[in-house]
Design an enzyme around this catalytic site. Structure first.
Site, PDB file in Angstrom:
ATOM      1  CG  ASN A 181      29.275 -11.974   9.482  1.00  0.00           C
ATOM      2  OD1 ASN A 181      28.824 -11.523   8.435  1.00  0.00           O
ATOM      3  ND2 ASN A 181      30.568 -12.119   9.688  1.00  0.00           N
ATOM      4  CD  GLU A 220      31.105 -16.934  16.699  1.00  0.00           C
ATOM      5  OE1 GLU A 220      31.270 -16.812  15.466  1.00  0.00           O
ATOM      6  OE2 GLU A 220      30.825 -18.016  17.250  1.00  0.00           O
ATOM      7  CB  SER A 257      30.076 -15.806  10.370  1.00  0.00           C
ATOM      8  OG  SER A 257      30.884 -16.032  11.494  1.00  0.00           O
ATOM      9  CB  SER A 258      35.721 -16.308   9.266  1.00  0.00           C
ATOM     10  OG  SER A 258      35.896 -15.393   8.216  1.00  0.00           O
ATOM     11  CB  SER A 313      30.869 -12.697  15.141  1.00  0.00           C
ATOM     12  OG  SER A 313      30.357 -13.344  14.010  1.00  0.00           O
ATOM     13  N   GLY A 314      30.996 -10.321  12.667  1.00  0.00           N
ATOM     14  CA  GLY A 314      30.185  -9.441  11.836  1.00  0.00           C
ATOM     15  C   GLY A 314      30.671  -8.013  11.791  1.00  0.00           C
ATOM     16  CB  THR A 343      36.118 -11.656   6.276  1.00  0.00           C
ATOM     17  OG1 THR A 343      36.111 -12.626   7.331  1.00  0.00           O
ATOM     18  CG2 THR A 343      36.416 -12.351   4.954  1.00  0.00           C
ATOM     19  N   GLY A 377      35.656 -13.552  15.357  1.00  0.00           N
ATOM     20  CA  GLY A 377      35.460 -12.555  16.400  1.00  0.00           C
ATOM     21  C   GLY A 377      34.759 -13.138  17.615  1.00  0.00           C
TER      22      GLY A 377
END
Length: 955
Positions: free
Chosen positions: A84, A318, A87-88, A34-35, A39, A316
């Site tokens: 992030n 986490e 973050s998605s 994540s981050g 994206t 991602g």
């Protein structure tokens, strides 16, 4: 950053070229923590295709919609987390469709497991979804007033739990403008945008709904104002919504039972409704985007004429301080993707070498299938145990779920709880936590909320209320069939597991490429490289093992048939066809190409090439060969094409000639036939021309009439005096007369319309002269072409004393005359003046005689060509001396004007032979008129005045 972008573009370009040349669907798997930038990598790839692919008006529209889908989905599906700022919070797989030219013509998006719990709760330092802050910060005053919102996020319960309403790296106002523009480009109407934002606002108002407990311990809504806003925004009845939030409706044994909710249950119902409304609206939003991206082949509907390139941008791995059900699902997803990576790279490649009989030293790697089985295995996996606890009767709680886990999977090496841990490890594990050893590291999960989030239940009466909503989006999101469906819906974890299974099938059906995003540091800072963190990511991603396999393995492998088909033109023995086995053909081919033994290996069904430079050299040779063959083929084709073109043109010319000759012949025959029929009808009509109209003569009669009318059209009279007129046939005699009369009337009307007032007066005088003298006086014809003038004497020719004597009487006409005495008939020059009321005889400065028109009894004139006339005066008037005998060179003009002014038109007498006139009291005189050779006026022996008038040639 530039290096990473270059890698993204290279992989995107390579996948695109493979899709074009091999016509096989491709996919790009973008993974990382994540981050790490997944994206952003996805957006860069889409931008790359938008710039480099062929374009047209339709393609540009699709490109814009593909690119603009990102801001919309990010606004509704992304949020700031601790790791992030963008973050998605959902998984996204996008298929981009390309046509035969390689242009993007459509797309489709699949979304996975939106983190709905974020709507009602955020950890400290995190935010809710971006759209809430964008609406408050960027929304217009009028829009916010309609939605009942204030700009301050601190006013809303669902936005303050993370204590992070504003972030320096995020410009919510600017992002709002980008998102609104994207909605327009994608194809949202104004009414759809209004309905969508109403739902977003309703979620904020829902969070501000508060409850209190009454005397019986039941909950009651205390914020009535929020209920009013919700009723308006969701288009439902406020009282029904209030009851639904404070009461629970269940069906037991076919009967509906309603029970009040306590304070905790009411808060749960409120939050569950907020999550359901937002989650289903997000799914509707994705479907709306898909409709705008849908590819419609107008030429071949229903025929799949496109290839597909998939982009996987999913959350991602986490690890937070507090990890719950959402992190469990997200990390399970990453385990499945890692397993796919292992299957398609490390495991499958090594198994391929073994199956092909290639000497190979196996590379050891960690296979995470054991972790995937721990989560998803039937009956014994964590998801199965969680579903069992959710579905079993009795009081199932998060604690009983943890106990069931400890009982079922206690011996698994990758599972640990407080109860199963040793004394040292227990210090880092809570009693309501369990730990999984993922491929990326250990993650500790809290079971609090696992059952509620997995059940994802919404009370029946809340569903009913939403099904009755008049908001079009809400009405689509809540299907009324849910109320009658007695089957229990799948749990959230099972739905996610099934979705992942389908995703794996999609990815396995395509040729994969990988982008591994590496997170340089945990502080979200630029230009900072944490070597320990990078090494950790490289290790758990299995990148080193992948490099070892790639180094020890072969860069290129293809089946013999494919390799031979592509490169057979490089060897004379294999070109143009090879009749033997493909294996033998490839052996002959590589020998001719000069491959060294260490550069390739021959497997059972494939050839393996170790070094890329070997393949590049072969490709270069193929390119040269193609150019050579192309030159030869062009020359051959040019001759063949020209010969074929000549024969085609010759054949076409013959067909055109024969067709044209036939057409000319048919036209000529038809014309002759028509001529014969026309002549026959004409002759028959001529024979029957005097009969009444009948089939035998109607053509002839019509032709005669038509001929007459066309001749008449060409020879119509040009003016009123033109008396010419074509002679009509007998059948048109009456019609000819009517037409002639109409034509004359039209010419007269046109002539009258054009004449001036002066000319009109002239014509009126001429008409009166015609009525008086035409056919009666010999010299009248000579006066016809001469215009009558207003006066024959100017005022300067009349003495001033006479003009003064007339005073205010307007002089209408003046003419010089000769007066003959009554007794001696001596000629004396005089002037005749006509006013509105009298005729006056003037001798220089004296008025000799004034004759009022009332005393004028008549006017006499002879029928000959002389100019003599007599004004008869009333004898009883003592002032009058008798009748006046005058001579005027303009006798017709003078008498016409006198008759008009005196209103004596009917009193003009035209005599033959003689005229009697009064000389004085009781005495008469006579004037005799005879014809002669020249004009002579004299007193005769008998005492009469004799006038000899000259004879005229014609009258």
């Amino acid at each position: 950053m530039k290096f990473l972008l270059t890698c993204d573009y290279a992989i995107a370009d390579n996948s695109y070229r493979s899709l074009r040349t091999e016509r096989k669907d491709q996919c790009i798997l973008i993974s990382g923590e994540s981050g790490a930038g997944k994206t952003e990598a996805t957006k860069k790839i889409l931008q790359y295709y938008a710039v480099t692919c062929p374009a047209s008006q339709q393609v540009e529209t699709v490109k814009d919609r593909l690119l603009q889908s990102n801001p919309v989905l990010e606004a509704f599906g992304n949020a700031k987390t601790l790791r992030n700022d963008n973050s998605s919070r959902f998984g996204k797989y996008m298929d981009v469709q390309f046509d035969y030219r390689g242009a993007p013509v459509g797309g489709h998006i699949l979304n996975y497991l939106l983190e709905k719990s974020r709507v009602v709760h955020q950890n400290h330092g995190e935010r809710n979804f971006h759209i809430f802050y964008q609406l408050l910060e960027g929304g217009e005053e009028d829009l916010l007033r309609r939605l009942g919102l204030e700009k301050n996020p601190q006013q809303y319960h669902y936005l303050v739990k993370g204590h992070c309403a504003r972030v320096s790296s995020i410009n919510d106002k600017n992002e709002w403008k980008i998102m609104r523009r994207a909605l327009s480009i994608i194809g949202f109407s104004d009414s759809e945008v209004e309905d969508l934002l109403s739902i977003v606002a309703s979620v904020l108002h829902m969070g501000n709904v508060q409850f209190a407990v009454d005397e019986q311990g039941n909950s009651q809504v205390t914020t009535e104002n929020q209920i009013k806003y919700l009723a308006r925004l969701l288009a439902v009845e406020g009282s029904v919504l209030r009851d639904a939030l404070t009461h629970k409706k269940i069906i037991a044994k076919g009967e509906e039972l309603v029970s009040p909710l306590n304070l905790e249950q009411a808060a749960y119902a409120r939050d569950a409704l907020a999550k359901a409304v937002y989650g289903r609206t997000f799914s509707w939003l994705v479907n709306k985007v898909n409709k705008s991206l849908a590819y419609k082949d107008e030429k071949f509907p229903g025929w799949r004429s496109t290839t597909v390139l998939g982009l996987l941008d999913i959350y991602g791995f986490e690890v937070f301080q507090h990890n719950s059900f959402e992190q469990f699902c997200i990390n399970y997803c990453n385990e499945k993707l890692q397993q796919l990576f292992i299957e398609l790279t490390l495991k499958s490649e090594q198994e391929e070498y073994e199956s092909e009989g290639i000497a190979w030293e196996p590379v050891q790697y960690f296979n995470n299938k054991i972790i995937c089985d721990l989560v998803e295995e039937k009956f014994k996996g964590i998801i199965s145990i969680l579903d069992e606890e959710c579905l079993r009767p009795g009081d199932a709680t998060d604690t009983t779920f943890l106990e069931k886990l400890e009982e079922t999977v206690k011996n698994h090496p990758h599972f640990l709880t407080h109860k199963l841990a040793d004394q040292k490890t227990r210090k880092s594990l809570g009693r309501e936590e369990f730990r999984l050893s993922h491929y990326a590291g250990d993650v500790t999960y809290s079971v609090a909320g696992f059952l509620d989030k997995n059940n994802d239940l919404l009370f029946r009466n809340l569903k009913e209320t939403m099904c009755n909503s008049e908001n079009p989006i809400i009405n689509q999101c809540f299907d009324r069939t849910e109320l009658t469906d007695k089957k229990r819906p799948e749990t959230a974890a099972t739905q996610f597991k099934n979705s992942l299974s389908k995703l794996m099938e999609i990815l396995m059906s395509k040729e994969p490429s990988y982008i591994r995003c590496m997170k340089p540091n945990d502080a979200k800072q630029a230009d900072r490289f944490d070597e320990v963190l990078i090494r950790h990511q490289v290790k758990y991603l299995g990148l080193m093992e992948n490099l070892r396999v790639r180094r020890a393995g072969f860069a290129y492998r293809r089946k013999y048939e494919v390799f031979l088909q592509r490169y057979k033109s490089l060897c004379p023995e294999t070109w143009p066809t090879w009749d033997g086995r493909p294996h033998d053909g490839v052996a002959v081919l590589v020998k001719h190409l000069g491959y060294k033994p260490e550069e390739y290996k021959m497997g059972r069904t494939k050839i393996f090439i170790r070094f890329p430079k070997t393949l590049f050299a072969t490709e270069d040779a193929l390119e040269v060969r193609k150019q050579s063959l192309a030159t030869k083929m062009q020359a051959t084709w040019r001759g063949f094409y020209r010969r074929k073109k000549f024969l085609t043109m010759k054949h076409s010319a013959i067909i055109i000639q024969s067709w044209w000759r036939g057409t000319l012949g048919r036209r000529k025959a038809a014309k002759r036939k028509w001529a014969v029929e026309t002549i026959r009808r004409f002759i028959k009509g001529f024979i029957y021309r005097n009969h009444p109209r009948c089939p035998e003569n109607e053509y002839f009669l019509d032709y005669i009439r038509y001929s007459f009318l066309m001749n008449l059209k060409r020879n119509l009279p040009k003016n009123v005096l033109d008396k010419s007129w074509p002679t009509p046939p007998p059948s048109l005699s009456e019609a000819s007369q009517l037409l002639r009369r109409l034509c004359l009337q039209n010419m007269v009307w046109s002539y009258c319309k054009r004449i001036s007032p002066e000319w009109k007066q002239q014509l009126e005088q001429k008409v009166i002269a015609s009525e008086i003298f035409k056919g009666k006086k010999d010299n009248y014809p000579q006066s016809v072409p001469r215009l009558f003038i207003n006066t024959r004497l100017g005022k300067e020719e009349i003495h001033n004393k006479v003009l003064q004597a007339l005073e205010n009487e307007a002089l209408k006409y003046a003419v010089p005359v000769v007066k003959y005495d009554r007794r001696g008939y001596k000629a004396r020059p005089r002037q005749l003046l006509l006013t509105q009321s009298a005729a006056i005889v003037v001798e220089e400065s004296r008025i000799k005689q004034r004759i009022d028109y009332t005393n004028l009894t008549g006017i006499s004139v002879s029928s000959l060509s002389d100019n003599l006339f007599v004004l008869h005066v009333h004898c009883e008037d003592n002032k009058q001396k008798g009748d006046v005998v005058l001579q005027s060179d303009h006798v017709i003009e003078t008498l016409t004007k006198t008759a008009i002014l005196a209103d004596k038109i009917n009193n003009v007498n035209i005599n033959q032979g003689s005229i009697k006139f009064t000389v004085g009291q009781g005495k008469e005189g006579i004037i005799d008129f005879i014809s002669g050779s020249e004009l002579l006026i004299a007193k005769a022996k008998n005492g009469h005045l004799t006038v000899v008038a000259p004879r005229l040639n014609s009258r």
